[in-house]
Motif scaffolding. Sequence first.
Motif, PDB file in Angstrom:
ATOM      1  N   ARG A  87       5.433 -54.978  25.632  1.00 44.70           N
ATOM      2  CA  ARG A  87       5.185 -54.230  26.727  1.00 44.70           C
ATOM      3  C   ARG A  87       5.753 -55.261  28.232  1.00 44.70           C
ATOM      4  N   GLU A  91      -0.951 -37.060  20.017  1.00 39.30           N
ATOM      5  CA  GLU A  91      -0.150 -38.070  19.495  1.00 39.30           C
ATOM      6  C   GLU A  91      -0.088 -37.921  17.843  1.00 39.30           C
ATOM      7  N   TYR A 112       7.179 -37.336  17.605  1.00 41.72           N
ATOM      8  CA  TYR A 112       6.867 -38.381  18.868  1.00 41.72           C
ATOM      9  C   TYR A 112       7.316 -39.081  18.057  1.00 41.72           C
ATOM     10  N   PHE A 143       8.169 -46.474  17.795  1.00 40.44           N
ATOM     11  CA  PHE A 143       6.707 -46.543  18.051  1.00 40.44           C
ATOM     12  C   PHE A 143       5.786 -46.463  17.151  1.00 40.44           C
ATOM     13  N   PRO A 154      -1.378 -46.908  17.978  1.00 47.46           N
ATOM     14  CA  PRO A 154      -1.909 -47.725  17.515  1.00 47.46           C
ATOM     15  C   PRO A 154      -3.233 -47.222  17.094  1.00 47.46           C
ATOM     16  N   PRO A 200      -0.152 -51.961  33.232  1.00 42.32           N
ATOM     17  CA  PRO A 200      -0.012 -50.572  33.057  1.00 42.32           C
ATOM     18  C   PRO A 200      -1.047 -49.308  32.910  1.00 42.32           C
ATOM     19  N   SER A 259      -5.085 -48.769  27.146  1.00 46.32           N
ATOM     20  CA  SER A 259      -5.677 -48.936  25.780  1.00 46.32           C
ATOM     21  C   SER A 259      -4.241 -48.202  24.944  1.00 46.32           C
ATOM     22  N   PRO A 289      -0.310 -48.631  24.445  1.00 46.33           N
ATOM     23  CA  PRO A 289       0.617 -48.955  24.273  1.00 46.33           C
ATOM     24  C   PRO A 289       2.277 -47.755  24.563  1.00 46.33           C
ATOM     25  N   SER A 290       1.860 -47.118  24.049  1.00 43.78           N
ATOM     26  CA  SER A 290       3.342 -45.578  24.274  1.00 43.78           C
ATOM     27  C   SER A 290       3.363 -45.614  25.793  1.00 43.78           C
TER      28      SER A 290
END
Lengths: 1152, 365
Positions: free
Chosen positions: A571, A665, A672, A679, A682, B337, B341, B343-344
């Motif tokens: 990021r 997701e 996706y 990507f 998590p 951000p 929590s 990241p996408s």
Amino acid sequence: MDNQIHKTHRPAQSGNKAEKKGKGKQQQGFNEKAFAPKSGRRAERQGRRNVERDQTRLHVPLVNRTPDDAPPPVIVAIVGPPGVGKTTLLKSLIRRYAKQTLHEVKGPVTVVSGKKRRLTFIECNNDINSMIDIGKVADLVLLMIDGSYGFEMETFEFLNILQSHGFPKVIGILSHLDLIKKKAMLSATKKALKKRFWTEIYQGAKLFYLSGVLNGRYPDTEILNLSRFISVMKFRPLVFRNSHPYLLADRVEDLTPRETVRISKGKCDRTVTLYGYLRGTNLRSSTKVHVPGVGDIDMKSITILGDPCPLPDADSEKRRKLSEKKKLLVHAPMSDIGGVVYDKDAVWINVPGSFTRGNTDVYQGEGEQMVMGLQDVGATLEDTVAQSKIRLFGSSSNHLTVDNVPKRTSESQILEESGSEEDEEDEDDGADQDFEFDDEDHEGIDEEDEEFDLRSDVNSSDERSEEATGGHRLDGGRPTVRRISRPTRDLLPKSTQHNSIVEYADSDSDIGYSDQDHPDNWEGQVVYPDNDHVHNIPSDDEEDEEAPTWKNDLSVKALATFQSHSKRKARKDWISLIYSSNLTPEQIVNENAANESPANDPVDDFFHIRTAVFANDDDLDMTKEAISQDALKEWEDDVLLESIRNLFITGERVVPEDSHKNEYEDSEGGDYEDLEAGFDPPAEDPRSKSAEVLAAKKEMLKRKFDEQYDDPEDTKMDFYDEKKDEINRQLQLNRAEFDGIDSEARALVEGYRPGSYVRIELDNVPCEMIENFDASYPIIVGGLLPAEERFGYIQVRIKRHRWFARTLKTNDPLIFSLGWRRFQSVPIYSLDDHSIRMRMLKYTPEHMHCYATFYGPVALPNTGFCAFNSLNGETAAFRVSATGVVLDIDRSVQIVKKIKLTGVPFKIFKNTAFIKDMFNSALEVAKFEGANVKTVSGIRGQIKKALAKPDGAFRATFEDKVLMSDIIFLRAWYSIQPRKFYNPVTSLLLSDKSRWAGMRLTGQIRRDEGLKTPLNVNSHYKPVERAARRFNSLKVPKKLQAALPYASKPKLMKPQGKQTYMQKRAVVLEPEEKKAIALLQQIRALRKDQLSRRKEKQHERKEVHRKKVEKDEVKKNEKDKEKRKDYMRVAGIKSKRDTDLEEGNSRKRRRT
Amino acid sequence: MAQTGSLVHFHGHQYLRQRLVLSILSGKSVRVDKIRSDDKNPGLRDYEISLLRLLEKVTNGTVIEISVTGTAILLKPGIIAGGSVSHDCPLSRSVGYFLEPLIMLAPFAKKPFQLTLRGITTDDNDLSADLIRTVTLPHLQLFGISDGLELRIKKRGAPPEGGGEVQFLCPIVKQVKTLNFVEPGKIKRIRGIAHAVRVNPQFSNRMIDASRSVLNRYIPDIYLYSDVYKGEESGKSPGYALSILAESTTSVIHCSEAVSKPGVTPEEIALTATHALLSEIRQGGCVDRKHQNLVLLMMILGSEDVGRCRMGEPSVRTIQFLRDIKSFFGISFKIVPAEPSEPSSTELLFSCYGAGYINVNRSLA
């Protein structure tokens, strides 16, 4: 009177009343019917009254920008005429709060007065400049009035200054009441003064009475009462102070290199640091500041320092109880606390006794102890250098041990030696450290420089690795020195926690890194590396790219370096990319480009293919980004189209919004991933997530239920409460938003918060400020809003003060106190003329507002101001000449004054006339074609056209025939501009600060120079000579006369030639008649004679009487004289006794 | 005039508009040099000069100095006067180019703005009059600028000949409200305007149909209007365009637009616009990408409170804008951000502490 005994009440023992007593209603206790209204009308009236009373509590909700948790000290100004007892009061109050006596109070004195409150006392001297400045910053004014003398002009002037700059709280204090001996007189005086005071402030304003002085202080009980009043005082935010940052400097240091000063013989511009608590709003480093009395100055830097007079917290309280010698904190760098006086360029240590050791009967301040400690040096300088500088101080007394925080940091191995014992002492001393500060400061700066040299030598990569491993040791010796363990805690965001180490760890983990290498006993110091880091940033670019400013721990830095070398972070850190990197915006957005080369400088190579330039040429400063068809091709894919369905309301609605995305997701993660360039979401614990979802769902249901079933009236707030609630919510958000960030980054985003103790470094300060520094004049640093730096024409609504004796004249200089500034400018007064034009006034109207326009620095509309004709202390009359409010700011003004152009006719036809002498050319006439003209006699007309012959003559038509003798005039408006004159009052730069003189009036200059007023011949008043007008008689031709009807014929008759009968007849008397007339004549003669004799007699009598009266008068005068002489003798003796008494008390008495 | 205000220095012709706007708002003089100094045709372009003239018209006391070569300008800002102003825009840029900076200035003027601009109303480079009316102005409403805020499209003008006319009315405010806009919500409705001037009026219907073919799958609440301008009102050149906007439950607006090009069918234009809208929606945030600058500017001009706004990733212009804000106002944003929590998610939360900017020009008299 007081011990008169009144007859006491004796209740009836028998009879009706005695029987009634004990029975009836009283027994049943509270009777709720008793207060119920009897009639409907009464009920209505009562209800209305309650509602109205309720309304009085309402005020316009104002945001209070001062933080609640650590507010800056309240500024309590002590104001009054000289000799009223201000210093005595200040000393008494300080004695009350700090339990110590100051011998010489100069400048602000800060003390802790309670759990949540600190007070800064400042005494205001009799200079009106000081009064203005103090009035702008004081939160509470203790207005002292000499009870034995009454109000003085300064008091009223000060109150008027306060009124125009936002009224702070005022407590009146009557002193010298012991000088009034008679009791009746005393109460009468009190009553009269109170009445006047109340009309000035408000009905019921607090007025305190201080009786005589005991031991050079006011009686303790009275001071205690006063302090209680001060401590419960509530403050309402004032609009101006709530929108400007400001600081009352309690310490001034000149940082100019001595050599520069010496070379320029003290005339060079100085670098000055000012210290004080920030107040008002957040101070940003980009703001320009105004120092009243000096001028607008750019800030070079701001540094947050540790609080020298911190509020007590749980820790410090504990410590306070342990040590017996502990004194309450008082911070007064300009005064002589603890025997140390900070002068402008030296520190003086005042020793009451001598430097003899073991002289324990005299209390030894820190200063003396330090000096005596210095005497104890056992070894030579060389020895000490050879060993360690710690040894030198190590042998000194305990009070100096505060310094060992920096010592520790610089030499960590000695830390180990010094052992834990010293640590404890250190903690005990935490509160007393305000003085060491300064010494450390200088040290810190020196050391800093050294460190920089060191740094530049070291290879950057080496340095990084070093920092990662043992960075603390390297950085420790620097700005750390300036700070001590206690203040640093205040810098940290969460001061409520007990252990600062824990706090820091907290904030660290917030950012997401662990601090494994902080030794536990290094409390607070870990903050400092940030500071270093910030210093470094501009110097080397290489580091900037990877090292974020706000995540500035060394370990973090190392980690960041590591990450940037190994792999790009997942990021982006937008803040550092945007604000502290040299990458172009394109490079930031397209990361790949950034990695290639940031070599976009024009001076890179000699031969250089300018592809980039051509690319830039295409750039048209577009808002819309060019739509690339290729990028949009992907939307032809159905899967992708479906993938954003959840962003529409038709998407799965059951799940609350925040968890919605996750859900999606999980279910369709595969798709996706493809699209978002590898990507992987998590893997979260599904159980915790579902619980979360469930909780959110429940919450939503509950809210829905509440909405449906709660009484809407119940929850509805009125407008006032709603607004207050809104303000509170916003304040909470303000506080919460930047809570986690460290102070440096926080200062970057939101500026320096009010309540923090800062050091402001100012560059290019006029040397006179330092040369002529006088601690009794307040130094204020007022932050300016961006608009206030600019100049323009300011339109104000102004009213001459009704106590100011003279009227104000257009184009006479006036000294304004507006915003932070005091300046002289030249106003033009005007009034709105039927909303058509702004018409100039030569003088301000009586008892009425008018407009004034002047050139000067802009102030926000609605800012109040007051104006003075002179700030001179010698003026006996009331000095506030006008007050008003700013209405408008502009760069041009439309004020007009009337001008009348006159001309005379030189040829007259019927209703047409040729006019000359009004204009000089045909062109001018052309400009005024069609304009209205008028004769003095009131015949109106119009300008038609220019004539060829005499230049500037024109033809005009009138409603009637004009005469050759008429004067024709044209009324026009001429626009005028105020002069661009701005002269700041630089009173602080003078050696005699009360004698600032601005621009003089012409008359004043003529008087001073002994010049005569030039006389314009045309302006002379001469007697007007008007030749008598002769009118020819009207002649009607005979023929016409004959034709006229009789009524219209002129009826002219010749004067009568012949004598009338009455004139020409003769009268002859009869003998009786003759006799009678003679007799009458005789009688009259006799009477006349009689009267004259009587008068003579009367005159004689009066003469005698007058003589007698004169004699008496002389006697009486002599007696009177004697009497007066006696009286004066007695009075003289009395006054002599009085003056003797006063001299004995060493009291200053002000001028008559 | 003795300006004590400091000078801000820039190089290059890029981002000229925002720098001029920031200069006028902050009162700091700005100097821009090396304007296309390496170009074959150096110096300011006609539209840039026209913009400077327009700024001079709407302000009082502004001093603009242009170097002889036209490669450097110095602007000493005056006060924003407002009032009724009309301006003929050159045909090289659309009225959007001129309107965008003025929208930023207008709320802080002395008198309410009544601005008439004549020229091209829709083109490829700048926001069209439609988008400004339907998207930009609602963004201003977030900051409490609403009563009397209006853009009237009197005539449409397509490139290259133009001939359009718009009238912009804007009230003045004392201070803009602090924004706290972090809830993006869900798209609840889609609106659009298809217009076709001096071409077959069926073109707009064809665009609407093509667009609906994509959008119909999401929500039923879709209204795409066909806006017809005839005769004199339709300008001098033929052209057509489609602008669409999607509004969410929390009144977040995303928009897109596509303009006719020679040799491209209306259907393709419509699909381009639609797809651009979808990618805009996917970008997320509470503010449309084209309006990031406007929102960020208004955020810093708010009262001295924390304003927060959730946005997608900043565009190139936005990044430069943030830097320019820093150099003019000394204010920087905190950018984190929005969902740490996750990241996408690329959405960011911009928060800043307002400058406490008060409209000093507003008169009390």
